[in-house]
Design a protein around this motif. Sequence first.
Motif, PDB file in Angstrom:
ATOM      1  N   LEU A  12       0.818  -1.212   0.000  1.00  0.00           N
ATOM      2  CA  LEU A  12       0.000   0.000   0.000  1.00  0.00           C
ATOM      3  C   LEU A  12       0.851   1.262   0.000  1.00  0.00           C
ATOM      4  N   TYR A  13       0.207   2.371  -0.274  1.00  0.00           N
ATOM      5  CA  TYR A  13       0.788   3.686   0.006  1.00  0.00           C
ATOM      6  C   TYR A  13       0.269   4.034   1.397  1.00  0.00           C
ATOM      7  N   GLN A  14       1.073   3.724   2.410  1.00  0.00           N
ATOM      8  CA  GLN A  14       0.603   3.808   3.795  1.00  0.00           C
ATOM      9  C   GLN A  14       0.549   5.254   4.279  1.00  0.00           C
ATOM     10  N   VAL A  15      -0.562   5.611   4.935  1.00  0.00           N
ATOM     11  CA  VAL A  15      -0.796   7.002   5.317  1.00  0.00           C
ATOM     12  C   VAL A  15      -1.201   7.160   6.788  1.00  0.00           C
ATOM     13  N   HIS A  16      -0.981   6.134   7.610  1.00  0.00           N
ATOM     14  CA  HIS A  16      -1.326   6.183   9.044  1.00  0.00           C
ATOM     15  C   HIS A  16      -2.820   6.379   9.258  1.00  0.00           C
ATOM     16  N   SER A  17      -3.618   5.719   8.419  1.00  0.00           N
ATOM     17  CA  SER A  17      -5.070   5.804   8.512  1.00  0.00           C
ATOM     18  C   SER A  17      -5.613   4.553   9.204  1.00  0.00           C
ATOM     19  N   ARG A  49      -0.930   1.834  -6.055  1.00  0.00           N
ATOM     20  CA  ARG A  49      -1.192   1.382  -4.674  1.00  0.00           C
ATOM     21  C   ARG A  49      -2.248   2.257  -4.004  1.00  0.00           C
ATOM     22  N   PRO A  50      -3.263   1.657  -3.386  1.00  0.00           N
ATOM     23  CA  PRO A  50      -4.254   2.452  -2.648  1.00  0.00           C
ATOM     24  C   PRO A  50      -3.614   3.144  -1.444  1.00  0.00           C
ATOM     25  N   ARG A  51      -4.150   4.306  -1.095  1.00  0.00           N
ATOM     26  CA  ARG A  51      -3.738   4.997   0.125  1.00  0.00           C
ATOM     27  C   ARG A  51      -4.560   4.422   1.273  1.00  0.00           C
ATOM     28  N   ALA A  52      -3.968   3.539   2.013  1.00  0.00           N
ATOM     29  CA  ALA A  52      -4.652   2.838   3.100  1.00  0.00           C
ATOM     30  C   ALA A  52      -3.588   2.178   3.971  1.00  0.00           C
ATOM     31  N   ASP A  53      -4.036   1.499   5.025  1.00  0.00           N
ATOM     32  CA  ASP A  53      -3.074   0.905   5.956  1.00  0.00           C
ATOM     33  C   ASP A  53      -3.403  -0.521   6.344  1.00  0.00           C
ATOM     34  N   SER A  54      -4.274  -1.145   5.578  1.00  0.00           N
ATOM     35  CA  SER A  54      -4.607  -2.542   5.826  1.00  0.00           C
ATOM     36  C   SER A  54      -5.078  -3.186   4.536  1.00  0.00           C
ATOM     37  N   LEU A  55      -4.718  -4.455   4.369  1.00  0.00           N
ATOM     38  CA  LEU A  55      -5.121  -5.248   3.212  1.00  0.00           C
ATOM     39  C   LEU A  55      -5.754  -6.542   3.692  1.00  0.00           C
ATOM     40  N   VAL A  56      -6.784  -7.004   2.994  1.00  0.00           N
ATOM     41  CA  VAL A  56      -7.341  -8.329   3.260  1.00  0.00           C
ATOM     42  C   VAL A  56      -7.608  -9.011   1.926  1.00  0.00           C
ATOM     43  N   THR A  57      -7.594 -10.341   1.948  1.00  0.00           N
ATOM     44  CA  THR A  57      -7.908 -11.093   0.728  1.00  0.00           C
ATOM     45  C   THR A  57      -8.337 -12.502   1.093  1.00  0.00           C
ATOM     46  N   ASN A  58      -8.986 -13.160   0.124  1.00  0.00           N
ATOM     47  CA  ASN A  58      -9.260 -14.595   0.212  1.00  0.00           C
ATOM     48  C   ASN A  58      -8.760 -15.293  -1.044  1.00  0.00           C
ATOM     49  N   GLY A  71      -2.311 -16.925  -3.991  1.00  0.00           N
ATOM     50  CA  GLY A  71      -1.311 -16.354  -4.877  1.00  0.00           C
ATOM     51  C   GLY A  71      -0.991 -14.901  -4.629  1.00  0.00           C
ATOM     52  N   LEU A  72      -1.694 -14.274  -3.696  1.00  0.00           N
ATOM     53  CA  LEU A  72      -1.395 -12.889  -3.340  1.00  0.00           C
ATOM     54  C   LEU A  72      -0.655 -12.862  -2.015  1.00  0.00           C
ATOM     55  N   ALA A  73       0.433 -12.133  -1.960  1.00  0.00           N
ATOM     56  CA  ALA A  73       1.192 -11.937  -0.727  1.00  0.00           C
ATOM     57  C   ALA A  73       0.945 -10.508  -0.256  1.00  0.00           C
ATOM     58  N   LEU A  74       0.278 -10.358   0.858  1.00  0.00           N
ATOM     59  CA  LEU A  74      -0.040  -9.040   1.395  1.00  0.00           C
ATOM     60  C   LEU A  74       1.143  -8.534   2.215  1.00  0.00           C
ATOM     61  N   GLY A  75       1.635  -7.350   1.877  1.00  0.00           N
ATOM     62  CA  GLY A  75       2.818  -6.824   2.546  1.00  0.00           C
ATOM     63  C   GLY A  75       2.569  -5.503   3.249  1.00  0.00           C
ATOM     64  N   ILE A  76       3.095  -5.378   4.462  1.00  0.00           N
ATOM     65  CA  ILE A  76       3.018  -4.146   5.248  1.00  0.00           C
ATOM     66  C   ILE A  76       4.448  -3.707   5.572  1.00  0.00           C
TER      67      ILE A  76
END
Length: 253
Positions: free
Chosen positions: A66-71, A86-95, A98-103
Amino acid sequence: MNVKVIRARALDGVAHGFLGRRGGVSEGVHAGLNVGTGSQDDPAVVEENRRRARDAVLPGSTLVTLYQVHSADAVTVLSPFEERLRPRADSLVTNRPGLALGILTADCAPVLFADRQAGVIGAAHAGWKGAIGGVTDSTLAAMEALGARRERVAAAIGPCIARASYEVDESFFRRFADAEPENERFFADGKPGHFRFDLEAYVAHRLAAAGVKTVEMLGLDTYGDADRFFSYRRATHRGEPDYGRQISIIGLG
């Protein structure tokens, strides 16, 4: 040097890892596995580090960050998106497999989530602003929209700045105490007019209060362990011109 992957027992059976600075190709103040696209590091080097990080956790997957913005904002990821979008957000979820969610973090708390039964995962960036704003609550709500149930969710809090290293002023303390008087327990006395804040314990409290029954705290201090982790506050105190970012990843194989 191989990438060092720190795993949480609470997330056994789910591909995940909290990564520090070991195993990367960056040099200088960014030495190691710097994955920060917003840093002043060589973009090609950062890309190689991101590839290494992904392959250490879920080889062959697509890493999304993400483009992390402390939201407190969470986004649901159903397909990969370009890095420049990249969305401006601070959390990702998926089901989706093949996707690796990174923070990315450099003192803030990375939180990884999984409901194994539902096949739903999440990853959140919980700095103090996002934590008090409810980023973990938003993550759980987004996971539930995909079929997760919060009482089944396991969460792990990765390397972040520890209370001994996190001095804050009176106004910071007051912001938390005014929000909930019981928050005072997450602060210890510092020098006059200052306090030391336990970010990790506060995040764990928010998770438990939201109904998460399994919460693991790794108890790793980014500020105090310069060999293993990047730290924004440490770089600032040292007068360094920039700082690296580490990554925490979770994915469905």
